[in-house]
Design an enzyme around this catalytic site. Structure first.
Site, mmCIF file in Angstrom:
data_model
loop_
_atom_site.group_PDB
_atom_site.id
_atom_site.type_symbol
_atom_site.label_atom_id
_atom_site.label_comp_id
_atom_site.label_asym_id
_atom_site.label_seq_id
_atom_site.Cartn_x
_atom_site.Cartn_y
_atom_site.Cartn_z
ATOM 1 N N GLY A 199 0.833 -1.191 0.000
ATOM 2 C CA GLY A 199 0.000 0.000 0.000
ATOM 3 C C GLY A 199 0.866 1.239 0.000
ATOM 4 O O GLY A 199 2.096 1.162 -0.143
ATOM 5 N N ASP A 233 -12.364 3.174 6.466
ATOM 6 C CA ASP A 233 -11.754 2.805 5.185
ATOM 7 C C ASP A 233 -12.245 1.434 4.737
ATOM 8 O O ASP A 233 -11.471 0.578 4.317
ATOM 9 C CB ASP A 233 -10.231 2.823 5.298
#
Length: 354
Positions: A38, A153
């Site tokens: 990420g 998220d």
């Protein structure tokens, strides 16, 4: 800062509060193949005390501001993971800050929900399978919210499948916060396409201005994920992430709920309502999903063999089995013991690189 807020913005306090039982010994940590990446971290398959694990190594950042922000995110995730346990939340094993910031969790070999759905296209999931996955997600969120934690998220990339690909678990608590702190939060959170309108609209506020939001931001994101599970298409097709968020926040645009069973349409449309207070909580969402499942024929869904595999199946190259860690084929002819030492050295290479 009042007692309810104390400790959640101070890295030192978070570090102090970490129970010693969660401190891992980096000397016992063996890092294998990379299985995810990420913006702020890389995730590797590995071993800890002979247990197969996922090892998340957090980038320290380039500037002093980045270092402080990422350390805060690291300790926040550790704090959340260490105090909340549920069968649909990734199991926390431990963490350490030196030589690099590391979070160790159980290894989930089923891949992300995003990859699972991409591999299935253009077919759709059986509706009962899709709703079963949604129920796993809703139960995980119900647990988080019962502890006063907002995830912020929720999206298919942060939902992983077990090895048999029958159970979904929620991961990545880097953006999670205690609900009592939302008045102090900025809106630079989450991923635009799945982000609740009230989160995105705060971006347009003047610098330094804050806007309160609550746990209902997760209900909106859940609705977008559920829509995706039911259709196996990207929500807001044809729009960029920013365009999708703008349409949702300022034009009240939502994906089409036409053609779905009435009960599922009700869940979607109630969860993505513009007014957060009109959205159901996750206890109600769980009950609505259970009611739908009880209304359909109690027949086991037909599971395509290529979608659900046994735990003993050979995994694809992008998600190598843990056996590759200690006995990988190597052109140099190194023995498994030598490779084990090489794996041990790999961890400390990160210490030097980061």
């Amino acid at each position: 800062m009042d007692s309810a807020n104390k400790g959640f913005f101070s890295v030192d306090e978070e570090e102090f509060r970490l129970n010693p039982k969660w401190l891992i010994d980096p000397k016992l940590l063996f890092v294998g193949p990379r299985i995810g990446e990420g913006a702020h971290a890389k995730v590797y398959e590995g071993k800890y005390k002979n247990q197969n694990v996922a090892i998340k190594i957090v980038h320290k950042g380039e500037t002093p501001d980045e270092v402080v922000k990422r350390e805060g995110r690291f300790w926040r995730e550790v704090a959340m993971l260490s105090r909340v346990q549920h069968k649909n939340l990734v199991k926390f094993i431990g963490a350490c800050k030196e030589p690099v910031m590391v979070v160790v969790t159980e290894l989930l070999l089923g891949g992300s929900l995003r990859k699972y759905m991409l591999n299935l296209r253009p077919r759709q999931l059986d509706t009962r399978v899709a709703v079963g996955f949604a129920l796993d997600i809703a139960r995980a969120m119900e647990c988080l919210h019962s502890h006063g934690i907002i995830h912020r998220d929720l999206k298919p990339e942060n939902l992983l499948l077990t090895a048999d690909q029958k159970t979904v678990k929620l991961v990545d608590f880097g953006l999670a916060r205690e609900e009592t702190l939302t008045e102090m939060m900025t809106a630079e959170t989450g991923t635009y396409r799945w982000m609740a309108p009230e989160l995105y609209s705060t971006v347009t506020l003047r610098h330094g201005e804050k806007k309160h939001y609550n746990h209902k931001v997760d209900a909106y994101s859940f609705a977008i994920v559920l829509w995706e599970l039911l259709h196996n298409r990207l929500p807001f097709e044809g729009m960029s992430n920013l365009q999708a968020a703008y349409a949702a926040a300022f034009k009240n645009v939502r994906p089409s709920a036409e053609g779905l069973p009435e009960d599922l349409t009700l869940i979607l449309t109630s969860c993505w309502k513009e007014d957060p207070n009109a959205r159901p909580n996750f206890s109600q969402i769980v009950q609505m999903l259970l009611n739908y499942l009880s209304s359909v024929l109690p027949v086991e869904p037909a599971i395509p063999p290529r979608i659900f595999t046994s735990e003993n199946a050979v995994l694809p190259p992008e998600s190598p089995g843990t056996s590759s860690l200690m006995a990988i084929r190597d052109d140099s002819g190194e023995t498994p013991k030598a490779l084990e030492n090489k794996s041990r050295g790999l961890f400390f290479c990160f210490h030097q690189c980061y």
